[in-house]
Motif scaffolding. Structure first.
Motif, PDB file in Angstrom:
ATOM      1  N   ILE A   1     -13.431-136.624 -54.587  1.00 24.70           N
ATOM      2  CA  ILE A   1     -13.029-137.560 -55.648  1.00 24.70           C
ATOM      3  C   ILE A   1     -13.717-137.189 -56.957  1.00 24.70           C
ATOM      4  O   ILE A   1     -13.111-137.206 -58.034  1.00 24.70           O
ATOM      5  N   GLY A   2     -15.003-136.843 -56.858  1.00 23.70           N
ATOM      6  CA  GLY A   2     -15.749-136.452 -58.046  1.00 23.70           C
ATOM      7  C   GLY A   2     -15.170-135.217 -58.712  1.00 23.70           C
ATOM      8  O   GLY A   2     -15.014-135.168 -59.937  1.00 23.70           O
ATOM      9  N   ILE A   3     -14.818-134.218 -57.915  1.00 23.17           N
ATOM     10  CA  ILE A   3     -14.248-132.975 -58.454  1.00 23.17           C
ATOM     11  C   ILE A   3     -12.900-133.255 -59.124  1.00 23.17           C
ATOM     12  O   ILE A   3     -12.629-132.768 -60.227  1.00 23.17           O
ATOM     13  N   ILE A   4     -12.050-134.047 -58.460  1.00 20.12           N
ATOM     14  CA  ILE A   4     -10.737-134.383 -59.019  1.00 20.12           C
ATOM     15  C   ILE A   4     -10.890-135.059 -60.379  1.00 20.12           C
ATOM     16  O   ILE A   4     -10.168-134.749 -61.334  1.00 20.12           O
ATOM     17  N   ASN A   5     -11.846-135.989 -60.479  1.00 19.85           N
ATOM     18  CA  ASN A   5     -12.070-136.674 -61.753  1.00 19.85           C
ATOM     19  C   ASN A   5     -12.679-135.736 -62.802  1.00 19.85           C
ATOM     20  O   ASN A   5     -12.286-135.762 -63.972  1.00 19.85           O
ATOM     21  N   ALA A   6     -13.649-134.922 -62.371  1.00 17.99           N
ATOM     22  CA  ALA A   6     -14.381-134.084 -63.323  1.00 17.99           C
ATOM     23  C   ALA A   6     -13.488-133.020 -63.957  1.00 17.99           C
ATOM     24  O   ALA A   6     -13.620-132.744 -65.155  1.00 17.99           O
ATOM     25  N   VAL A   7     -12.588-132.419 -63.179  1.00 14.50           N
ATOM     26  CA  VAL A   7     -11.776-131.318 -63.712  1.00 14.50           C
ATOM     27  C   VAL A   7     -10.699-131.802 -64.671  1.00 14.50           C
ATOM     28  O   VAL A   7     -10.032-130.981 -65.322  1.00 14.50           O
ATOM     29  N   GLN A   8     -10.521-133.103 -64.812  1.00 20.14           N
ATOM     30  CA  GLN A   8      -9.529-133.632 -65.743  1.00 20.14           C
ATOM     31  C   GLN A   8      -9.995-133.557 -67.196  1.00 20.14           C
ATOM     32  O   GLN A   8      -9.213-133.759 -68.119  1.00 20.14           O
ATOM     33  N   THR A   9     -11.268-133.278 -67.404  1.00 16.64           N
ATOM     34  CA  THR A   9     -11.810-133.281 -68.765  1.00 16.64           C
ATOM     35  C   THR A   9     -11.080-132.289 -69.670  1.00 16.64           C
ATOM     36  O   THR A   9     -10.711-131.190 -69.241  1.00 16.64           O
ATOM     37  N   ALA A  10     -10.889-132.706 -70.904  1.00 17.38           N
ATOM     38  CA  ALA A  10     -10.320-131.814 -71.913  1.00 17.38           C
ATOM     39  C   ALA A  10     -11.407-131.343 -72.876  1.00 17.38           C
ATOM     40  O   ALA A  10     -11.136-130.595 -73.808  1.00 17.38           O
ATOM     41  N   ASP A  11     -12.632-131.793 -72.627  1.00 21.96           N
ATOM     42  CA  ASP A  11     -13.747-131.460 -73.528  1.00 21.96           C
ATOM     43  C   ASP A  11     -15.024-131.381 -72.691  1.00 21.96           C
ATOM     44  O   ASP A  11     -15.736-132.364 -72.526  1.00 21.96           O
ATOM     45  N   ILE A  12     -15.301-130.183 -72.175  1.00 22.27           N
ATOM     46  CA  ILE A  12     -16.452-130.013 -71.293  1.00 22.27           C
ATOM     47  C   ILE A  12     -17.757-130.301 -72.021  1.00 22.27           C
ATOM     48  O   ILE A  12     -18.723-130.779 -71.419  1.00 22.27           O
ATOM     49  N   LEU A  13     -17.788-130.046 -73.339  1.00 20.25           N
ATOM     50  CA  LEU A  13     -19.000-130.343 -74.111  1.00 20.25           C
ATOM     51  C   LEU A  13     -19.279-131.839 -74.100  1.00 20.25           C
ATOM     52  O   LEU A  13     -20.448-132.258 -74.046  1.00 20.25           O
ATOM     53  N   CYS A  14     -18.229-132.650 -74.126  1.00 19.52           N
ATOM     54  CA  CYS A  14     -18.384-134.107 -74.058  1.00 19.52           C
ATOM     55  C   CYS A  14     -19.090-134.506 -72.764  1.00 19.52           C
ATOM     56  O   CYS A  14     -20.027-135.304 -72.775  1.00 19.52           O
ATOM     57  N   VAL A  15     -18.641-133.925 -71.654  1.00 21.22           N
ATOM     58  CA  VAL A  15     -19.238-134.247 -70.358  1.00 21.22           C
ATOM     59  C   VAL A  15     -20.699-133.830 -70.316  1.00 21.22           C
ATOM     60  O   VAL A  15     -21.574-134.594 -69.892  1.00 21.22           O
ATOM     61  N   ILE A  16     -20.984-132.615 -70.789  1.00 18.80           N
ATOM     62  CA  ILE A  16     -22.361-132.105 -70.755  1.00 18.80           C
ATOM     63  C   ILE A  16     -23.289-132.970 -71.605  1.00 18.80           C
ATOM     64  O   ILE A  16     -24.366-133.385 -71.160  1.00 18.80           O
ATOM     65  N   LEU A  17     -22.875-133.247 -72.831  1.00 20.91           N
ATOM     66  CA  LEU A  17     -23.725-134.028 -73.735  1.00 20.91           C
ATOM     67  C   LEU A  17     -23.895-135.467 -73.250  1.00 20.91           C
ATOM     68  O   LEU A  17     -24.987-136.041 -73.336  1.00 20.91           O
ATOM     69  N   CYS A  18     -22.810-136.058 -72.730  1.00 18.39           N
ATOM     70  CA  CYS A  18     -22.888-137.445 -72.261  1.00 18.39           C
ATOM     71  C   CYS A  18     -23.776-137.576 -71.024  1.00 18.39           C
ATOM     72  O   CYS A  18     -24.568-138.517 -70.914  1.00 18.39           O
ATOM     73  N   ILE A  19     -23.657-136.622 -70.099  1.00 17.09           N
ATOM     74  CA  ILE A  19     -24.510-136.643 -68.911  1.00 17.09           C
ATOM     75  C   ILE A  19     -25.972-136.465 -69.306  1.00 17.09           C
ATOM     76  O   ILE A  19     -26.869-137.159 -68.795  1.00 17.09           O
ATOM     77  N   THR A  20     -26.224-135.546 -70.252  1.00 11.22           N
ATOM     78  CA  THR A  20     -27.601-135.284 -70.688  1.00 11.22           C
ATOM     79  C   THR A  20     -28.189-136.496 -71.406  1.00 11.22           C
ATOM     80  O   THR A  20     -29.276-136.982 -71.058  1.00 11.22           O
ATOM     81  N   ALA A  21     -27.463-136.989 -72.420  1.00  9.08           N
ATOM     82  CA  ALA A  21     -27.964-138.126 -73.193  1.00  9.08           C
ATOM     83  C   ALA A  21     -28.025-139.388 -72.344  1.00  9.08           C
ATOM     84  O   ALA A  21     -28.987-140.163 -72.422  1.00  9.08           O
ATOM     85  N   GLY A  22     -27.001-139.593 -71.518  1.00  6.85           N
ATOM     86  CA  GLY A  22     -26.987-140.771 -70.644  1.00  6.85           C
ATOM     87  C   GLY A  22     -28.106-140.741 -69.628  1.00  6.85           C
ATOM     88  O   GLY A  22     -28.711-141.768 -69.324  1.00  6.85           O
ATOM     89  N   GLY A  23     -28.391-139.532 -69.103  1.00  7.42           N
ATOM     90  CA  GLY A  23     -29.495-139.409 -68.151  1.00  7.42           C
ATOM     91  C   GLY A  23     -30.840-139.706 -68.794  1.00  7.42           C
ATOM     92  O   GLY A  23     -31.693-140.375 -68.191  1.00  7.42           O
TER      93      GLY A  23
END
Length: 240
Positions: free
Chosen positions: A44-66
């Motif tokens: 489920i995680g992979i299916i959701n994660a690969v939908q991103t159109a902006d990988i930088l968004c995911v990286i920055l959000c995970i980093t800042a959110g963490g």
């Protein structure tokens, strides 16, 4: 709120069935089911994660959110809430049955049921258009998942409906106010960030790390695309 209440009821039914079945599961079978569940969570995680159109968004959000989550120590508060519920139940009913993995089940089920686009979009549709189909479909999926989760992790799964009710119910009640900020792109990126978090949850369930990933501390990351996307758009226009 009707659809969220249906979602909650289906989880409670599934958890009750799982608790009834779980007491008769041999330890070897319980471990196999837990591993299978972890692999499904990873899928489920992979299916959701690969939908991103902006990988930088995911990286920055995970980093800042963490970083923000570590500062707030969110998972510690979640663990404390789970332990407090566990203590109350033990005092009230004087039984330790199904309590062994209470906090783990409570935190894992809360993350699984609350993270994902169906929770967000379903709540918005219910609040704005009185369309309950997404949340009811999600409720069926959650109910089935609750059976196996409760069977292996105990009664903590049952009480994961409390944060779910607050989260989904809150979005539904505030749908009119938050809808303008939840574009299709924002929902996709929130779902992608949630997918990464679910992968972390799967790693914990499989015991692949000596020290578990504090997935709960990443929860702020789920909402950071709401901030990132308009800033990225503004910055792009400024550069262009």
């Amino acid at each position: 709120m009707i659809a969220t209440i249906v979602n909650v009821i289906l989880i409670l039914i599934g958890s009750t069935i799982g608790l009834a079945v779980g007491g008769h599961l041999p330890e070897r079978l319980s471990k196999t089911i837990t591993a299978g569940l972890a692999l499904c969570v990873a899928m489920i995680g992979i299916i959701n994660a690969v939908q991103t159109a902006d990988i930088l968004c995911v990286i920055l959000c995970i980093t800042a959110g963490g970083l923000l989550g570590e500062w707030l120590n969110i998972e510690k508060h979640m663990d404390r809430a789970g332990e407090k519920l566990k203590h109350i139940l033990m005092v009230r009913f004087g039984s330790q049955r199904n309590m062994g993995r209470f906090t783990e089940g409570f935190v894992a089920a809360t993350l699984l049921f609350c993270v994902g686009s169906m929770a967000v979009m379903g709540s918005l549709e219910a609040g704005i258009n009185q369309n309950y189909s997404i949340l009811i479909s999600k409720g069926v999926i959650d109910g089935v998942s609750a059976i196996t989760f409760a069977a292996t992790m105990g009664i903590g799964v049952f009480f994961s409906v409390i944060p779910l009710l607050i989260y989904q119910g809150g979005i539904t009640l505030l749908a009119g106010a938050v809808a303008p900020y939840l574009s299709d792109a924002a929902v996709v990126e929130m779902s992608a960030v949630g997918g990464v978090m679910l992968l972390g949850l799967a790693v914990n369930m499989l015991n692949l790390r000596q020290e578990r990933i504090r997935v709960g501390n990443m929860l702020p990351a789920l909402f950071l695309p709401l901030l990132y996307l308009p800033l990225a758009q503004w910055f792009g226009q400024w550069l262009g």
